[in-house]
Design an enzyme around this catalytic site. Structure first.
Site: not given
Ligand SMILES: Cc1ncc(COP(=O)(O)O)c(C=O)c1O
Length: 390
Positions: A109, A181, A184, A207, A347
């Protein structure tokens, strides 16, 4: 596992089909009640005062830290609150400014890609169309001196689940650090910090059935002496004099300023809710629903799924519908039958570039979905596909 808890999600009462939980999840009643408790009668600053209101709010706030520590197999002082996964990842990037060489996969992401791009050497490790990380490239990067590997646990486009144990072993052999990360996976497959020998885990409350505006960096405490706080100010200090200051002990030294108190308190209720259902039961239910979704989508003419179609995968499916742009599909299903799905690059534009892939439509699931949701979505899609083929 049946689905009596659908009634716990008031947002479903309007009859919509919500298939966008990879973007953000709906909130169950206990989370709404916890936020309401703080906003209605429980409002007070945390950590500051000795009065009863502050003590009660602080207790609830700190209970979330304990719940998260249990959820991720960490200790309580290894949970640093942030505003979300993005900020958690940036806490590591800014906390270790002298990093000279890192490795990231191309399926990250943007939140786990952009922060590493200004490291003097940032190796982009390729993945195949099923999201398998190229082990050879990773080994070469580590052998060449990568100090940190930043990798997603579950791709938010392909649904691929990363083999964290394999990557962790490779990373440990070279004495490098591993950041996962878990944005998800955190709601149903939380990576375990110590069991997997991870260094950092990033996640977001919104999430995990919690409110937005809160997240956490779970840190193996051995990193604390090496990291510097990227935000300075109130709460993170112990003493401030006219000519200097001293720092609180971690995790507080990384939590400058007033936090998102109601969001953190609501998040605690979300983690308790997930814990009561049990991560295994949630994962099983999501696996059953995901198989059903893939099977139904696979039967629609002109629909091409991306990512792995068998084996371990996250609860989402992204696809192309021949002859239709992804955004048009998402708009039509919303207008025709109140169905919420996401379209675009999600993203993760580098992944699309790497696989030469056009934007996709993505349907993502959570424990409040059921087979009827999938049937409703697929029947609208089926009619859209027929028009597209004409
Ligand atoms: C795999 C992954 N990493 C990071 C993020 C970023 O999360 P946040 O916008 O809550 O900081 C997302 C959000 O869609 C994501 O799907």
């Amino acid at each position: 596992m049946s689905e009596p808890w659908r009634d716990d999600f008031p947002a479903l009462a309007d009859g919509m089909v919500y298939l966008d939980s990879a973007a953000t999840t709906l909130k169950p009643q206990p989370v709404i009640d916890a936020v309401r408790w703080f906003l209605e009668g429980g409002t007070a600053a945390v950590h500051r005062a000795v009065h009863a209101k502050s003590v009660a709010a602080t207790d609830r706030f700190e209970a979330t830290r304990e719940a998260l520590a249990r959820w991720f197999g960490a200790d309580t002082d290894e949970v640093v609150f942030s505003r979300g996964a993005t900020e958690a990842i940036n806490l590591v990037r800014r906390g270790l400014p002298s990093l000279g060489h890192v490795a990231v996969t191309v399926m990250e992401h943007h939140s786990n890609f952009v922060p590493w791009m200004d490291v003097p050497r940032c190796d982009r490790i390729s993945v195949d169309t099923d999201g398998n990380v190229n082990e050879q490239e990773l080994k070469e990067s580590l052998a060449a001196g990568a100090q940190l590997v930043a990798v997603t646990h579950q791709s938010n486009v392909l649904g691929a689940v990363t083999d964290l144990r394999m990557i962790s072993e490779l990373v440990q052999k070279q004495n490098a650090a591993l950041l996962v990360d878990a944005a998800q996976s955190a709601s149903h497959d939380p990576p375990q910090l110590h069991d997997l020998k991870l260094d950092f885990i990033a996640c977001s409350a919104h999430k995990m059935l919690g409110p937005s505006g809160a997240g956490a960096l779970i840190v193996d405490r051995k990193w604390y002496p090496k990291m510097r706080p990227s935000l300075l100010g109130g709460h993170m200090v112990e003493q401030v004099h006219l000519d200097g200051w001293t720092m609180q002990s971690p995790p507080h030294s990384f939590e400058a300023g007033t936090p998102a108190i109601e969001s953190v308190i609501g998040w605690g209720a979300a983690v308790n809710y997930l814990q009561q259902l049990g991560p295994d039961a949630i994962a099983d239910r999501l696996a059953t629903l995901t198989d059903y979704l893939l099977q139904r989508l696979g039967a629609i003419p002109g629909l091409n799924l991306v990512g792995p179609v068998s084996g371990r995968r996250g609860p989402l499916a992204a696809f192309h519908l021949e002859g239709m742009e992804a955004t048009a599909v998402a708009r039509i299903v919303s207008q025709r039958d109140q169905i919420c799905v996401r379209s675009g690059y999600h993203c993760a534009q580098p992944l699309h570039e790497h696989l030469s892939m056009a934007p996709t439509v993505r349907a993502s699931l959570q424990l409040y979905n059921n087979e009827q949701d999938i049937d409703r979505f697929c029947s609208v899609l089926d009619s859209v596909a027929k028009i597209a083929c004409m």
